[in-house]
Design an enzyme around this catalytic site. Structure first.
Site, mmCIF file in Angstrom:
data_model
loop_
_atom_site.group_PDB
_atom_site.id
_atom_site.type_symbol
_atom_site.label_atom_id
_atom_site.label_comp_id
_atom_site.label_asym_id
_atom_site.label_seq_id
_atom_site.Cartn_x
_atom_site.Cartn_y
_atom_site.Cartn_z
ATOM 1 C CD GLU A 1 34.418 39.242 43.228
ATOM 2 O OE1 GLU A 1 35.163 38.270 43.085
ATOM 3 O OE2 GLU A 1 34.749 40.260 43.876
ATOM 4 C CG ASP B 1 36.449 43.214 45.398
ATOM 5 O OD1 ASP B 1 36.754 42.377 44.537
ATOM 6 O OD2 ASP B 1 36.797 43.132 46.593
#
Length: 602
Positions: A284, A247
């Site tokens: 990401e 993330d």
């Protein structure tokens, strides 16, 4: 038997092991490097906590199991006792795979890993290759997205705990499905975050949207980096997962000579050689920086690569979403034309060094012309792009079936690694809203008020109107409304959309041109209400033309191929509005999937 318990607490002068069952406290012995060790091994299933300098008992920073929640005692877990049945599983590299993102808590009515196993056959039948789980690390409360995890080595107990994750991965592998786990290393949630009491896990030298950054380059950072790397290896080794989605890696601020992502990449590569199957890392990143997927022993623009297997490419989503919906608010401001979609499909990043109006600065860097486009994961829906909307509404709220077909074709037939979001395959209308379950009254109130305040930003007032009520994340109804309605998949419209997705996934597997990530084999042409994406033939296979009709009314399209006669794609077929025609080389067979105005494969 688990063995001796070790904990890193370099600032403590005394660490005690608190055994919950007996209520006894045992001193731990100081070890080198700020580590402390228990004086005897612990049995599997032992509940325990740790006391620093006589303070209150706290969960172990590396706790594998939090059966009583993130504030309760830890429990030892012997990962080696699980009877794996995936001995023949050879693994699956994420590049080019069909990825399916889901949230365990809302994927089924039960909201558990074991219940999700019962839906794996649906995913296998759809043609999914990789199941991506939103974070399962233990977080405060019963339900939430998982991005506020605090016991990062544990599996959220309401989902079933660590043994349930092993059962899920094993069941997926039996069905030929790989598993990707979403992990969050850039911050911890606010409830149950005791890491700072144990050591310098955070630093004020860098700031992130969540406050002080994780300490990756200051005093004590070697052990913090080891915490991150060893946790990742544990998911691969003890739980047999095939990939990790990392993330917001742009918030992993690291000024050390070797970035923690490069360190992680090299460690995972060594483990992949050891276990004999591919292990993938998917980042990401908001930076639009090809350095993310540059190998660690190579450089991009003079800087060593991070070595990620792939990275999310949100610009493709933005270009597609804005073109189909007409939305231009917030970070969508620089998107919305067919030409912008054409750039995203051929060059990946729309913001590739030029001006970003939303950010007020130049942004990104160009993707090398020869870089495999399968290193970029794209989608038309995901948890962020749906869930961070004020109402958590999906594109199906406003788009026609034909426009949804256009969206699916771009994602599944483009040169990238496609990702679907749970329920998308049948045109789900259930929202995916932001929900939380914090038990602390002040924190709960702050979350509720903060979400309501956000409605004034991001252009949501312009889109929804000022009178729309934003769902309260703390209300149980917000969570319950976000559960998938599997009954929709059996409706007439749901069955038609499912068949469309199966056909498009099938084309990825049967047509070499579609499966290729070679950027030289993708070209895009823009016409009046029409975008044509051509995937050039490879290995003796013919080309594939994907014609996207973007307006109402019958569409007549002529696709010109270099060195070949013109091909009129609407010959014998009327595409009565928004929809897709896929031409599979000359003389292809016509297959009507969902009727005029939705999709026709020729």
């Amino acid at each position: 038997m688990i063995g001796d318990l070790r904990v890193w607490a370099p600032r403590a002068s005394r660490v005690d092991l608190v055994l919950s069952a007996s209520g006894t406290t045992e001193a731990m012995d100081a070890d080198a490097g700020g580590w402390w060790r228990s004086r005897r091994p612990l049995l599997a299933g032992t509940d325990y906590a740790l006391s620093l300098d006589g303070g209150p008992p706290r969960p172990d920073p590396r706790s594998p199991w939090q059966p009583a929640g993130v504030h309760g005692p830890s429990r030892t877990f012997d990962a080696g006792t699980f009877p794996w049945s995936d001995g023949d599983w050879s693994g699956r590299d994420v590049r080019g795979a069909v990825v399916y993102e889901l949230h365990i808590g809302t994927f089924t009515p039960e909201g558990t890993l074991d219940a999700a196993v019962g839906r794996l056959d649906h995913l296998a039948d759809l043609g999914v290759d990789v199941v991506e789980l939103m974070p399962v690390a233990a977080f405060g409360g019963h339900h939430g997205w998982g991005y506020d995890g605090v016991a990062l080595w544990a599996v959220h107990e309401p989902y079933g705990g660590p043994a349930a994750l092993q059962r899920f991965v094993d069941a997926a592998h039996v069905r030929g499905l790989a598993v990707c786990l979403d992990v969050v290393d850039n911050h911890l949630g606010p409830s149950g975050n005791y890491l700072a009491e144990f050591g310098p896990y955070f630093t004020d030298q860098h700031q992130t949207p969540w406050g002080a950054a994780v300490n990756l380059d200051g005093d004590g950072s070697a052990e913090v980096r080891a915490f991150v790397v060893e946790k990742a290896l544990r998911w691969f080794r003890d739980f047999h997962v095939d990939a990790l989605r990392l993330d917001a890696v742009h918030a992993l601020v690291d000024d050390s000579p070797r970035h923690v992502l490069a360190e992680l990449s090299d460690a995972v590569s060594l483990l992949a050689e050891e276990v004999g199957r591919p292990l993938s890392l998917v980042a990401e990143s908001d930076a639009n920086d090809p350095r993310t997927v540059t190998p660690t022993r190579e450089a991009f623009q003079g800087r060593a690569g991070y070595g990620m297997t792939a990275q999310w490419a949100d610009d493709v989503h933005h270009a597609l979403h804005t073109l189909l919906t007409g939305e231009r608010q917030g970070y969508y401001v620089d998107f919305g034309t067919p030409e912008t979609l054409a750039k995203a499909l051929t060059e990946v990043f729309v913001h590739d060094g030029g001006w970003s109006t939303f950010r007020g600065t130049s942004w990104g860097a160009p993707v090398p012309a020869d870089l495999d486009r399968r290193r970029f994961v794209v989608c038309s829906q995901n948890h962020d792009q749906v869930g961070n909307r004020a109402l958590g509404d999906r594109p199906s709220r406003v788009l026609t079936p034909g426009a949804l077909a256009v969206s699916a074709a771009v994602v599944l037939l483009g040169p990238f690694t496609p990702m679907l979001f749970m329920g998308e395959e049948w045109g789900a209308t259930t929202p995916f809203q932001y929900f939380s379950d914090h038990e602390e009254p002040e924190l709960a109130a702050a979350i509720s008020c903060g979400r309501a305040a956000e409605f004034g930003g991001h252009g949501w007032v312009e889109l929804y109107g000022a009178d729309v009520v934003v769902p309260d994340p703390q209300e149980l109804s917000t969570f319950e409304a976000s559960r998938l309605d599997w009954g929709e998949a059996s409706s007439r419209g749901g069955r038609r959309m499912l068949e469309l997705y199966r056909r498009l996934v099938g084309l990825r597997r049967s047509e070499a041109a579609v499966a290729s990530g070679d950027p030289a084999r993708t070209s895009v042409r823009v016409g009046d209400g029409v975008v044509v994406m051509t995937r050039s033939g490879v290995s003796g296979g013919g080309p594939v033309d994907v014609v996207l009709a973007l307006k109402e009314g019958p569409v007549s399209v002529v696709v010109e191929r270099e060195g070949e006669p013109e091909v009129v794609l609407d010959s014998g077929v009327v595409l009565g509005g928004e929809g897709v025609v896929v031409e599979r080389g000359a003389g292809g067979t016509t297959v009507t999937v969902s009727g005029p105005g939705v999709v026709v494969l020729r």
